[in-house]
Design an enzyme around this catalytic site. Sequence first.
Site, mmCIF file in Angstrom:
data_model
loop_
_atom_site.group_PDB
_atom_site.id
_atom_site.type_symbol
_atom_site.label_atom_id
_atom_site.label_comp_id
_atom_site.label_asym_id
_atom_site.label_seq_id
_atom_site.Cartn_x
_atom_site.Cartn_y
_atom_site.Cartn_z
ATOM 1 N N ASN A 1 -1.550 -2.383 4.636
ATOM 2 C CA ASN A 1 -1.630 -2.594 2.957
ATOM 3 C C ASN A 1 0.411 -1.924 3.312
ATOM 4 O O ASN A 1 0.419 -0.910 4.168
ATOM 5 C CB ASN A 1 -2.093 -1.596 2.707
ATOM 6 C CG ASN A 1 -1.727 -1.187 1.270
ATOM 7 O OD1 ASN A 1 -0.899 -1.284 1.185
ATOM 8 N ND2 ASN A 1 -2.064 0.111 1.159
ATOM 9 N N TRP A 2 1.446 -3.161 3.985
ATOM 10 C CA TRP A 2 2.547 -2.201 3.547
ATOM 11 C C TRP A 2 2.873 -1.568 2.499
ATOM 12 O O TRP A 2 4.009 -1.197 3.123
ATOM 13 C CB TRP A 2 3.420 -3.559 3.336
ATOM 14 C CG TRP A 2 3.380 -4.435 4.463
ATOM 15 C CD1 TRP A 2 2.545 -4.149 5.246
ATOM 16 C CD2 TRP A 2 3.919 -5.714 4.429
ATOM 17 N NE1 TRP A 2 2.715 -6.081 6.032
ATOM 18 C CE2 TRP A 2 3.574 -6.962 5.775
ATOM 19 C CE3 TRP A 2 5.470 -6.278 3.324
ATOM 20 C CZ2 TRP A 2 4.035 -7.891 5.977
ATOM 21 C CZ3 TRP A 2 5.922 -7.907 4.891
ATOM 22 C CH2 TRP A 2 5.275 -8.449 5.731
ATOM 23 N N LYS A 3 1.958 -0.891 1.650
ATOM 24 C CA LYS A 3 2.763 0.050 0.653
ATOM 25 C C LYS A 3 3.954 -1.030 0.122
ATOM 26 O O LYS A 3 4.452 -1.969 0.046
ATOM 27 C CB LYS A 3 2.339 1.121 1.225
ATOM 28 C CG LYS A 3 1.401 1.260 1.616
ATOM 29 C CD LYS A 3 0.957 3.449 1.346
ATOM 30 C CE LYS A 3 -0.549 3.518 2.235
ATOM 31 N NZ LYS A 3 -1.611 4.872 2.482
ATOM 32 N N HIS B 1 -6.671 2.282 -4.895
ATOM 33 C CA HIS B 1 -5.530 2.578 -3.538
ATOM 34 C C HIS B 1 -5.690 4.156 -4.143
ATOM 35 O O HIS B 1 -5.210 4.600 -5.797
ATOM 36 C CB HIS B 1 -4.721 2.187 -2.809
ATOM 37 C CG HIS B 1 -4.459 2.841 -2.099
ATOM 38 N ND1 HIS B 1 -3.539 4.511 -1.816
ATOM 39 C CD2 HIS B 1 -4.272 2.666 -0.941
ATOM 40 C CE1 HIS B 1 -3.549 4.236 -0.786
ATOM 41 N NE2 HIS B 1 -3.422 3.259 0.325
ATOM 42 N N GLU C 1 -3.261 6.257 -3.806
ATOM 43 C CA GLU C 1 -2.236 6.496 -4.490
ATOM 44 C C GLU C 1 -1.562 6.053 -6.027
ATOM 45 O O GLU C 1 -1.108 6.325 -6.455
ATOM 46 C CB GLU C 1 -1.185 5.476 -3.469
ATOM 47 C CG GLU C 1 -0.370 6.457 -1.947
ATOM 48 C CD GLU C 1 -0.353 5.702 -0.777
ATOM 49 O OE1 GLU C 1 -0.294 4.571 -1.038
ATOM 50 O OE2 GLU C 1 -0.666 6.253 0.046
ATOM 51 N N GLU D 1 -10.835 5.878 2.272
ATOM 52 C CA GLU D 1 -9.715 6.199 2.509
ATOM 53 C C GLU D 1 -9.910 8.188 2.106
ATOM 54 O O GLU D 1 -9.013 8.027 1.163
ATOM 55 C CB GLU D 1 -8.583 5.636 2.239
ATOM 56 C CG GLU D 1 -8.857 4.457 2.537
ATOM 57 C CD GLU D 1 -6.798 3.166 2.235
ATOM 58 O OE1 GLU D 1 -6.825 2.935 3.754
ATOM 59 O OE2 GLU D 1 -6.349 3.830 1.289
ATOM 60 N N GLY E 1 -1.598 9.154 6.374
ATOM 61 C CA GLY E 1 0.229 9.148 5.937
ATOM 62 C C GLY E 1 0.151 10.390 6.841
ATOM 63 O O GLY E 1 1.270 11.937 7.586
ATOM 64 N N SER F 1 -4.347 6.996 8.649
ATOM 65 C CA SER F 1 -3.881 6.686 10.211
ATOM 66 C C SER F 1 -4.506 6.453 10.812
ATOM 67 O O SER F 1 -5.196 6.857 12.562
ATOM 68 C CB SER F 1 -3.976 8.750 10.235
ATOM 69 O OG SER F 1 -2.743 9.344 9.161
HETATM 70 P P1 13P Z 1 -1.777 5.421 6.804
HETATM 71 O O1 13P Z 1 -2.490 4.080 7.898
HETATM 72 O O2 13P Z 1 -0.045 5.086 6.194
HETATM 73 O O3 13P Z 1 -2.238 6.566 6.987
HETATM 74 O O4 13P Z 1 -2.019 4.958 5.544
HETATM 75 C C1 13P Z 1 -3.791 3.862 5.261
HETATM 76 C C2 13P Z 1 -3.164 3.796 3.610
HETATM 77 O O5 13P Z 1 -3.507 4.578 3.356
HETATM 78 C C3 13P Z 1 -4.168 2.253 3.787
HETATM 79 O O6 13P Z 1 -4.011 2.080 2.829
#
Ligand code: 13P
Length: 248
Positions: free
Chosen positions: A3-5, A90, A92, A162, A168, A206
């Site tokens: 997931n590149w966000k 997600h 976020e 998650e 993160g 993470s």
């Molecule tokens: P990280 O791997 O950067 O913690 O992010 C996880 C995430 O939210 C994947 O969707």
Amino acid sequence: MGNWKMHGRISENATLLTEVAAGASALQNGVRVGVCVPCPYLAQSQALLSGSVVRWGIQDVSAHPAGAYTGEVAAEMAADFGVTYAIVGHSERRAYHRESPELVAAKAQRAIEAGLTPIVCVGETLEERESGATEQVIGTQLEAVLLVLTEKQAASIVVAYEPVWAIGTGKTARPGQAQDVHAFLRRKLQEKGAAVANVPLLYGGSVKPENAQELFAQRDIDGGLIGGASLKSKDFLAICQAAQTELH
Ligand code: 13P
């Protein structure tokens, strides 16, 4: 699944996608690899990944069919670019865009109707975990989605656990902690139907080359949803390799 966000630029993407496609071609044991990229890069992903083993996906879809919804992207539009996966719910988006369990459910439904595989994300905050509400929170998140899907549709989704406190932050759930939640999710899925119990359950938060193996060795962890580490081909491929040896 990467997931590149909200990361990426055309020139950097080209290197990353090419390296991931090359590395992934050597994977065995049925490991599936995908990357969920920002919408403007779907065409680039399609151009560079077509013919490779790597699938590409979108990070969100609109809950609406095409129409007067400025700024939204319909699931059918993603399908036009050969997209396989659509992340929905997600944390976020739940946190910053106030997405409710019902809205996430509608998005999952739209994705399926457009022929995409939704990756339904669920997860609790630190506060919720510490107050003992983890199962109630993620149970509610998952149930909302299962409620609007038929058994056959539900059997075609992917679920990602998650924990918000692990995203993160460098703080990974301990493998046993993640396994407990995955086992709970598996039971919830089973209630919807025997075939639904087999949907892939990804862990995210993470995940790094150093901890992937131990996580993937857990009985109910079928893969990972990788944020930061999916932006570096070497790290992402190392995680894919851990899946190759540890997944069952
Ligand atoms: P990280 O791997 O950067 O913690 O992010 C996880 C995430 O939210 C994947 O969707």
